[in-house]
Design a protein around this motif. Structure first.
Motif, PDB file in Angstrom:
ATOM      1  N   ASP A 112      42.502  48.684  51.104  1.00 61.31           N
ATOM      2  CA  ASP A 112      43.530  49.199  50.198  1.00 61.31           C
ATOM      3  C   ASP A 112      44.914  48.918  50.773  1.00 61.31           C
ATOM      4  O   ASP A 112      45.798  48.405  50.087  1.00 61.31           O
ATOM      5  CB  ASP A 112      43.333  50.706  50.005  1.00 61.31           C
ATOM      6  CG  ASP A 112      44.422  51.310  49.128  1.00 61.31           C
ATOM      7  OD1 ASP A 112      44.695  50.731  48.059  1.00 61.31           O
ATOM      8  OD2 ASP A 112      45.007  52.334  49.530  1.00 61.31           O
ATOM      9  N   LEU A 152      39.349  55.391  37.544  1.00 73.08           N
ATOM     10  CA  LEU A 152      39.240  54.161  38.332  1.00 73.08           C
ATOM     11  C   LEU A 152      38.159  54.248  39.416  1.00 73.08           C
ATOM     12  O   LEU A 152      37.236  53.433  39.470  1.00 73.08           O
ATOM     13  CB  LEU A 152      40.610  53.859  38.959  1.00 73.08           C
ATOM     14  CG  LEU A 152      40.765  52.510  39.625  1.00 73.08           C
ATOM     15  CD1 LEU A 152      40.538  51.391  38.621  1.00 73.08           C
ATOM     16  CD2 LEU A 152      42.170  52.373  40.240  1.00 73.08           C
ATOM     17  N   LEU A 153      38.278  55.269  40.273  1.00 74.32           N
ATOM     18  CA  LEU A 153      37.305  55.367  41.370  1.00 74.32           C
ATOM     19  C   LEU A 153      35.915  55.689  40.841  1.00 74.32           C
ATOM     20  O   LEU A 153      34.917  55.171  41.326  1.00 74.32           O
ATOM     21  CB  LEU A 153      37.759  56.402  42.402  1.00 74.32           C
ATOM     22  CG  LEU A 153      39.080  56.081  43.127  1.00 74.32           C
ATOM     23  CD1 LEU A 153      39.401  57.129  44.184  1.00 74.32           C
ATOM     24  CD2 LEU A 153      39.039  54.700  43.770  1.00 74.32           C
ATOM     25  N   TYR A 194      36.877  56.798  51.009  1.00 74.91           N
ATOM     26  CA  TYR A 194      36.895  56.972  49.560  1.00 74.91           C
ATOM     27  C   TYR A 194      35.658  57.696  49.030  1.00 74.91           C
ATOM     28  O   TYR A 194      35.639  58.144  47.888  1.00 74.91           O
ATOM     29  CB  TYR A 194      37.015  55.605  48.880  1.00 74.91           C
ATOM     30  CG  TYR A 194      38.428  55.088  48.824  1.00 74.91           C
ATOM     31  CD1 TYR A 194      39.045  54.625  49.978  1.00 74.91           C
ATOM     32  CD2 TYR A 194      39.137  55.050  47.631  1.00 74.91           C
ATOM     33  CE1 TYR A 194      40.342  54.137  49.941  1.00 74.91           C
ATOM     34  CE2 TYR A 194      40.432  54.569  47.581  1.00 74.91           C
ATOM     35  CZ  TYR A 194      41.028  54.103  48.736  1.00 74.91           C
ATOM     36  OH  TYR A 194      42.307  53.624  48.693  1.00 74.91           O
ATOM     37  N   ARG A 220      40.340  40.539  46.402  1.00 77.78           N
ATOM     38  CA  ARG A 220      41.779  40.442  46.177  1.00 77.78           C
ATOM     39  C   ARG A 220      42.373  39.172  46.794  1.00 77.78           C
ATOM     40  O   ARG A 220      42.642  39.107  47.988  1.00 77.78           O
ATOM     41  CB  ARG A 220      42.463  41.687  46.730  1.00 77.78           C
ATOM     42  CG  ARG A 220      41.975  42.932  46.012  1.00 77.78           C
ATOM     43  CD  ARG A 220      42.765  44.157  46.341  1.00 77.78           C
ATOM     44  NE  ARG A 220      42.557  45.160  45.311  1.00 77.78           N
ATOM     45  CZ  ARG A 220      43.105  46.360  45.300  1.00 77.78           C
ATOM     46  NH1 ARG A 220      43.905  46.723  46.265  1.00 77.78           N
ATOM     47  NH2 ARG A 220      42.873  47.192  44.310  1.00 77.78           N
ATOM     48  N   GLU A 277      43.223  58.663  38.636  1.00 77.40           N
ATOM     49  CA  GLU A 277      42.806  57.654  39.612  1.00 77.40           C
ATOM     50  C   GLU A 277      41.367  57.913  40.064  1.00 77.40           C
ATOM     51  O   GLU A 277      40.534  57.013  40.079  1.00 77.40           O
ATOM     52  CB  GLU A 277      43.733  57.669  40.837  1.00 77.40           C
ATOM     53  CG  GLU A 277      45.156  57.210  40.566  1.00 77.40           C
ATOM     54  CD  GLU A 277      46.065  58.337  40.075  1.00 77.40           C
ATOM     55  OE1 GLU A 277      45.558  59.369  39.576  1.00 77.40           O
ATOM     56  OE2 GLU A 277      47.299  58.189  40.194  1.00 77.40           O
ATOM     57  N   GLU A 283      41.309  43.704  37.171  1.00 82.41           N
ATOM     58  CA  GLU A 283      42.544  44.452  36.929  1.00 82.41           C
ATOM     59  C   GLU A 283      43.723  43.867  37.712  1.00 82.41           C
ATOM     60  O   GLU A 283      43.539  43.315  38.787  1.00 82.41           O
ATOM     61  CB  GLU A 283      42.354  45.919  37.360  1.00 82.41           C
ATOM     62  CG  GLU A 283      41.858  46.049  38.799  1.00 82.41           C
ATOM     63  CD  GLU A 283      41.850  47.475  39.354  1.00 82.41           C
ATOM     64  OE1 GLU A 283      42.569  48.329  38.836  1.00 82.41           O
ATOM     65  OE2 GLU A 283      41.127  47.698  40.345  1.00 82.41           O
ATOM     66  N   ARG A 296      37.250  43.585  50.094  1.00 88.65           N
ATOM     67  CA  ARG A 296      37.348  44.998  50.452  1.00 88.65           C
ATOM     68  C   ARG A 296      36.084  45.728  50.004  1.00 88.65           C
ATOM     69  O   ARG A 296      35.702  45.625  48.842  1.00 88.65           O
ATOM     70  CB  ARG A 296      38.582  45.588  49.747  1.00 88.65           C
ATOM     71  CG  ARG A 296      38.647  47.094  49.701  1.00 88.65           C
ATOM     72  CD  ARG A 296      39.848  47.552  48.860  1.00 88.65           C
ATOM     73  NE  ARG A 296      39.824  49.003  48.694  1.00 88.65           N
ATOM     74  CZ  ARG A 296      40.622  49.687  47.882  1.00 88.65           C
ATOM     75  NH1 ARG A 296      41.528  49.051  47.157  1.00 88.65           N
ATOM     76  NH2 ARG A 296      40.537  50.997  47.772  1.00 88.65           N
ATOM     77  N   ARG A 351      34.361  52.508  39.576  1.00 90.37           N
ATOM     78  CA  ARG A 351      33.972  51.642  40.702  1.00 90.37           C
ATOM     79  C   ARG A 351      32.680  52.149  41.341  1.00 90.37           C
ATOM     80  O   ARG A 351      31.792  51.357  41.658  1.00 90.37           O
ATOM     81  CB  ARG A 351      35.075  51.636  41.774  1.00 90.37           C
ATOM     82  CG  ARG A 351      36.319  50.860  41.388  1.00 90.37           C
ATOM     83  CD  ARG A 351      37.374  50.983  42.494  1.00 90.37           C
ATOM     84  NE  ARG A 351      38.618  50.313  42.147  1.00 90.37           N
ATOM     85  CZ  ARG A 351      39.747  50.420  42.856  1.00 90.37           C
ATOM     86  NH1 ARG A 351      39.786  51.187  43.938  1.00 90.37           N
ATOM     87  NH2 ARG A 351      40.829  49.776  42.483  1.00 90.37           N
TER      88      ARG A 351
HETATM   89  C1  IPM Z   1      44.065  50.306  44.375  1.00 88.94           C
HETATM   90  C2  IPM Z   1      44.706  51.638  44.159  1.00 88.94           C
HETATM   91  C3  IPM Z   1      43.621  52.697  44.084  1.00 88.94           C
HETATM   92  C4  IPM Z   1      42.892  52.699  45.415  1.00 88.94           C
HETATM   93  C5  IPM Z   1      44.130  54.100  43.735  1.00 88.94           C
HETATM   94  C6  IPM Z   1      44.934  54.100  42.461  1.00 88.94           C
HETATM   95  C7  IPM Z   1      43.026  55.103  43.672  1.00 88.94           C
HETATM   96  O1  IPM Z   1      45.633  51.903  45.151  1.00 88.94           O
HETATM   97  O2  IPM Z   1      43.336  49.847  43.482  1.00 88.94           O
HETATM   98  O3  IPM Z   1      44.301  49.694  45.428  1.00 88.94           O
HETATM   99  O4  IPM Z   1      43.305  53.385  46.351  1.00 88.94           O
HETATM  100  O5  IPM Z   1      41.899  51.992  45.500  1.00 88.94           O
END
Ligand code: IPM
Ligand code: MN
Length: 356
Positions: free
Chosen positions: A247, A91-92, A138, A105, A87, A277, A131, A95
């Motif tokens: 989140d 992912l992070l 984060y 979202r 994650e 995603e 967001r 980003r």
């Molecule tokens: C989201 C997920 C991620 C976040 C995690 C997987 C790191 O919960 O995309 O909302 O916290 O942003």
């Protein structure tokens, strides 16, 4: 000559590859109709690759991904990898390094979808959360002292920069104006407790608001917002908030729009490369069973088209999804759809080529 978009695809873990396959099926179906082409290039980032090579993300990954028009992501998260590694590492990191400072979202209840809220229909649930996606808790600021001892101290700080906050707020105002629905932008914060961070947010919000006389600025505390999402979701049009609150409230948002099977999002860098995603995870227990719901991934694909400037094509994807939720799918839950994963993708693709 028709336009070609180069799309980096990260199918990822669990059911990610299955839902991304259906998304691509639908995107290819509409691209033909609207006269553009999509060139997809796969990247194998995810748990399997990490377990095989020990490398989470190659050093040149962001440099490579920057060459594409957009990124289409399935899911990240593997049962054999300790939570947090993938994650944070994939992912992070993407980003942050691609400076995708907006996480967009939509929370929209489609026709035929079972809503857990009594008396709420599609006309009541149609808002979008903007967001902030690169700062807040984060950002990873903080540290630990005397770890593992009774005197342990753990600090995790929320980073809010004027620049980061303001660009996010500005995006939200612009988005709200373009959306032109209720022309109301709600700042979701906690000014009564987070008196440093949300003081900055609040000042920036009302200063920027002056530039948008057509938009009604509104404020709600995050705890109250969770209450209103359940009781009066129809009050909301566009909501802007920090990374952590965003989140949390978007998981609640996903539930009131019918669950993770339908919730999509975009990690946006308006000046760079954005990544789309499904919000749900990798759902490893459904992997390979052809039962996972691909609609969230398909909707994320639709958002990607809109972002690329193919607005009509993106809207067509959404309309086709609405046809399927309204008339063809029994439930949005994996295994209860009355359709398989591939069957759902086939159906959306077919409708997307026919619908006006
Ligand atoms: C989201 C997920 C991620 C976040 C995690 C997987 C790191 O919960 O995309 O909302 O916290 O942003
Ligand atoms: Mn989340």
């Amino acid at each position: 000559m028709s336009k070609t978009y180069n799309i980096a695809v990260i199918p990822g873990d669990g059911t990610g590859p299955e839902v991304v396959t259906e998304g691509i099926k639908v995107l290819n179906a509409v691209s033909g109709r609207y006269g553009f082409k999509l060139d997809f290039h796969n990247f194998d980032f995810g748990g399997e690759r990490y377990l095989r090579t020990g490398e989470v993300l190659p050093d040149n990954a962001t440099e490579e991904l920057r060459k594409y028009d957009a990124i289409y992501l399935g899911a990240i998260g593997h049962p054999d990898v300790r939570p947090g590694i993938l994650e944070k590492g994939i992912l992070l990191r993407l980003r942050f390094e691609l400076d995708q400072y907006i996480n967009l979202r939509p929370v929209k209840l489609y026709p035929g979808v079972d809503c857990p809220l009594k008396g709420k229909d599609p006309e009541h649930i149609d808002f979008i959360v903007v967001r902030e996606n690169t700062e807040g808790i984060y950002a990873g600021a903080g540290g630990v002292l005397k770890k593992g001892t009774p005197d342990e101290v753990a600090v995790q700080e929320s980073i809010n920069t004027r620049k980061g906050v303001e660009r996010c707020i500005r995006y939200a105002f612009d988005y709200c104006a373009k959306r032109n629905r209720m022309n109301k932008l709600t700042l979701c914060g906690k000014t009564n407790v987070l008196t440093f961070a949300f003081d900055l947010w609040e000042r920036a919000f009302y200063e920027v608001a002056k530039e948008y006389p057509g938009i009604k600025p509104d404020y709600a505390h995050v705890d109250a917002i969770t209450m209103w999402f359940v009781k009066n979701p129809e009050w909301f049009d566009v909501i802007v908030t920090d990374n952590m609150f965003g989140d949390i409230i978007t998981d609640l948002g996903a539930m009131i729009q019918g669950g993770m099977g339908i919730a999509a999002g975009g990690n946006i860098n308006p000046e760079g490369v954005s990544m789309f995603e499904p919000i749900g995870g990798s759902a490893p227990k459904y992997k390979g069973k052809n039962v996972i719901n691909p609609l969230a991934a398909i909707c994320a694909g639709g958002m990607m088209l809109e972002h690329l400037g193919e607005e009509e094509a993106g809207k067509t994807v959404e309309k086709a999804v609405m046809e399927v939720t309204g008339k063809h799918i029994k439930s949005l839950a994996a295994g209860h759809m009355g359709l398989s994963t591939t069957g759902t993708g086939d159906l959306v693709a077919k409708i997307a080529t026919e619908i006006i």
